[in-house]
Design a protein around this motif. Structure first.
Motif, mmCIF file in Angstrom:
data_model
loop_
_atom_site.group_PDB
_atom_site.id
_atom_site.type_symbol
_atom_site.label_atom_id
_atom_site.label_comp_id
_atom_site.label_asym_id
_atom_site.label_seq_id
_atom_site.Cartn_x
_atom_site.Cartn_y
_atom_site.Cartn_z
ATOM 1 N N GLN A 17 11.126 -2.661 -6.665
ATOM 2 C CA GLN A 17 12.465 -2.092 -6.523
ATOM 3 C C GLN A 17 12.425 -0.590 -6.266
ATOM 4 O OE1 GLN A 17 14.328 -3.382 -10.145
ATOM 5 N NE2 GLN A 17 15.029 -5.301 -9.226
ATOM 6 N N GLN A 18 11.314 0.068 -6.570
ATOM 7 C CA GLN A 18 11.213 1.503 -6.372
ATOM 8 C C GLN A 18 10.688 1.888 -4.992
ATOM 9 O OE1 GLN A 18 8.786 2.917 -9.554
ATOM 10 N NE2 GLN A 18 10.265 2.358 -11.147
ATOM 11 N N VAL A 19 10.367 0.906 -4.159
ATOM 12 C CA VAL A 19 9.843 1.202 -2.826
ATOM 13 C C VAL A 19 10.952 1.818 -1.986
ATOM 14 C CG1 VAL A 19 8.909 0.181 -0.716
ATOM 15 C CG2 VAL A 19 8.115 -0.621 -2.937
ATOM 16 N N ASN A 20 10.656 2.959 -1.362
ATOM 17 C CA ASN A 20 11.642 3.613 -0.504
ATOM 18 C C ASN A 20 11.076 3.743 0.911
ATOM 19 O OD1 ASN A 20 9.938 5.850 -0.489
ATOM 20 N ND2 ASN A 20 11.002 6.816 -2.208
ATOM 21 N N HIS A 21 11.813 4.444 1.764
ATOM 22 C CA HIS A 21 11.406 4.535 3.167
ATOM 23 C C HIS A 21 10.086 5.274 3.347
ATOM 24 C CE1 HIS A 21 13.563 8.343 2.707
ATOM 25 N NE2 HIS A 21 12.909 8.775 3.797
ATOM 26 N N TRP A 22 9.774 6.210 2.450
ATOM 27 C CA TRP A 22 8.502 6.932 2.563
ATOM 28 C C TRP A 22 7.314 5.999 2.349
ATOM 29 C CZ3 TRP A 22 8.673 11.113 5.106
ATOM 30 C CH2 TRP A 22 9.772 11.962 5.013
ATOM 31 N N HIS A 23 7.467 5.032 1.462
ATOM 32 C CA HIS A 23 6.387 4.072 1.239
ATOM 33 C C HIS A 23 6.143 3.233 2.499
ATOM 34 C CE1 HIS A 23 7.650 4.811 -3.020
ATOM 35 N NE2 HIS A 23 6.316 4.902 -3.130
ATOM 36 N N TRP A 24 7.235 2.810 3.137
ATOM 37 C CA TRP A 24 7.095 2.013 4.358
ATOM 38 C C TRP A 24 6.486 2.841 5.493
ATOM 39 C CZ3 TRP A 24 6.950 -2.946 4.629
ATOM 40 C CH2 TRP A 24 7.589 -3.714 3.669
ATOM 41 N N LEU A 25 6.888 4.096 5.581
ATOM 42 C CA LEU A 25 6.309 4.940 6.629
ATOM 43 C C LEU A 25 4.816 5.170 6.383
ATOM 44 C CD1 LEU A 25 9.187 7.554 7.095
ATOM 45 C CD2 LEU A 25 8.633 5.592 8.546
ATOM 46 N N ALA A 26 4.426 5.382 5.145
ATOM 47 C CA ALA A 26 3.006 5.565 4.817
ATOM 48 C C ALA A 26 2.225 4.276 5.066
ATOM 49 C CB ALA A 26 2.860 5.999 3.361
ATOM 50 N N PHE A 27 2.826 3.145 4.697
ATOM 51 C CA PHE A 27 2.187 1.850 4.947
ATOM 52 C C PHE A 27 2.004 1.616 6.449
ATOM 53 C CE2 PHE A 27 2.733 -2.943 5.100
ATOM 54 C CZ PHE A 27 1.423 -3.212 4.727
ATOM 55 N N GLY A 28 3.030 1.953 7.231
ATOM 56 C CA GLY A 28 2.941 1.806 8.688
ATOM 57 C C GLY A 28 1.857 2.690 9.288
ATOM 58 N N LEU A 29 1.768 3.930 8.823
ATOM 59 C CA LEU A 29 0.726 4.836 9.324
ATOM 60 C C LEU A 29 -0.668 4.364 8.916
ATOM 61 C CD1 LEU A 29 2.463 8.288 8.817
ATOM 62 C CD2 LEU A 29 2.060 7.074 10.965
ATOM 63 N N ALA A 30 -0.792 3.805 7.703
ATOM 64 C CA ALA A 30 -2.091 3.275 7.270
ATOM 65 C C ALA A 30 -2.498 2.087 8.158
ATOM 66 C CB ALA A 30 -2.021 2.845 5.809
ATOM 67 N N LEU A 31 -1.557 1.231 8.498
ATOM 68 C CA LEU A 31 -1.857 0.100 9.383
ATOM 69 C C LEU A 31 -2.243 0.585 10.782
ATOM 70 C CD1 LEU A 31 0.911 -2.425 8.308
ATOM 71 C CD2 LEU A 31 -1.549 -2.680 7.983
ATOM 72 N N LEU A 32 -1.585 1.631 11.239
ATOM 73 C CA LEU A 32 -1.942 2.193 12.539
ATOM 74 C C LEU A 32 -3.344 2.807 12.511
ATOM 75 C CD1 LEU A 32 1.430 3.787 13.677
ATOM 76 C CD2 LEU A 32 0.376 1.675 14.484
ATOM 77 N N CYS A 33 -3.727 3.366 11.372
ATOM 78 C CA CYS A 33 -5.092 3.892 11.240
ATOM 79 C C CYS A 33 -6.116 2.759 11.286
ATOM 80 C CB CYS A 33 -5.246 4.680 9.945
ATOM 81 S SG CYS A 33 -4.387 6.263 9.993
ATOM 82 N N PHE A 34 -5.784 1.601 10.703
ATOM 83 C CA PHE A 34 -6.680 0.448 10.783
ATOM 84 C C PHE A 34 -6.817 -0.045 12.219
ATOM 85 C CE2 PHE A 34 -5.757 -0.429 6.156
ATOM 86 C CZ PHE A 34 -7.047 -0.143 5.739
ATOM 87 N N GLU A 35 -5.779 0.137 13.004
ATOM 88 C CA GLU A 35 -5.830 -0.276 14.405
ATOM 89 C C GLU A 35 -6.911 0.472 15.170
ATOM 90 O OE1 GLU A 35 -5.365 -1.996 17.964
ATOM 91 O OE2 GLU A 35 -4.498 -2.696 16.089
ATOM 92 N N VAL A 36 -7.194 1.682 14.768
ATOM 93 C CA VAL A 36 -8.227 2.484 15.424
ATOM 94 C C VAL A 36 -9.598 1.801 15.294
ATOM 95 C CG1 VAL A 36 -9.396 4.729 15.387
ATOM 96 C CG2 VAL A 36 -6.941 4.603 15.103
ATOM 97 N N LEU A 37 -9.785 0.988 14.278
ATOM 98 C CA LEU A 37 -11.051 0.288 14.080
ATOM 99 C C LEU A 37 -11.244 -0.832 15.099
ATOM 100 C CD1 LEU A 37 -11.033 0.095 10.186
ATOM 101 C CD2 LEU A 37 -12.252 1.714 11.647
ATOM 102 N N GLY A 38 -10.217 -1.148 15.856
ATOM 103 C CA GLY A 38 -10.364 -2.130 16.923
ATOM 104 C C GLY A 38 -9.933 -3.523 16.541
ATOM 105 N N THR A 39 -8.664 -3.718 16.304
ATOM 106 C CA THR A 39 -8.169 -5.037 15.916
ATOM 107 C C THR A 39 -7.361 -5.692 17.017
ATOM 108 O OG1 THR A 39 -6.230 -4.064 14.881
ATOM 109 C CG2 THR A 39 -8.139 -4.459 13.467
#
Length: 150
Positions: free
Chosen positions: A6-28
């Protein structure tokens, strides 16, 4: 655990999205790209509209499925090649339709011709004289079938 969700806000989603984009650099192959973009979209929506944690995760799941499916469809359509028309890495198939001039008389049956920088085994149904132009009209394995240019 529910309190944490319940405490998740938009900053958490933006950080999660950026972390997933960083994983994309590994070649997925683009899949983490679309998951990351989906998380960024949820973060952008959450910054404008207040959503419960259930709706946030449902939105993320929906966007992820849609964007990943669209990426898969795009890749599937892009990679679709007709096996009959491709001659990449099939050098003998690339020779169909090629013309060459005979250096010497060619007997009925098997003989050798020079086409490009290679000497090929060829088959002719009729004897052919030196100096005429012949066409490769068929290939069986590494044997070229030739005929006189019409």
């Amino acid at each position: 655990m529910i309190e944490l969700l319940q405490q998740v806000n938009h900053w958490h989603w933006l950080a999660f999205g950026l972390a997933l984009l960083c994983f994309e650099v590994l070649g997925t192959a683009g899949y983490f790209l679309w998951l990351g973009i989906s998380a960024l979209i949820v973060g952008a929506i959450l910054s404008a509209l207040p959503l419960g944690w259930q709706m946030q995760w449902m939105s993320f799941a929906s966007f992820s499925l849609i964007t990943t499916w669209l990426w898969w469809r795009y890749q599937k359509g892009k990679d679709k090649i007709d096996e009959k028309t491709t001659t990449l890495n099939k050098r003998s198939q690339q020779l169909i339709g090629q013309f060459t001039t005979l250096d010497q008389d060619f007997p009925v049956g098997k003989g050798r011709i020079k086409l490009g920088d290679t000497s090929w085994t060829a088959v002719a149904e009729h004897s052919l004289k030196a100096g005429i132009t012949v066409e490769v009209y068929k290939v069986e394995g590494i044997i070229l079938h030739i005929r006189q240019k019409a």
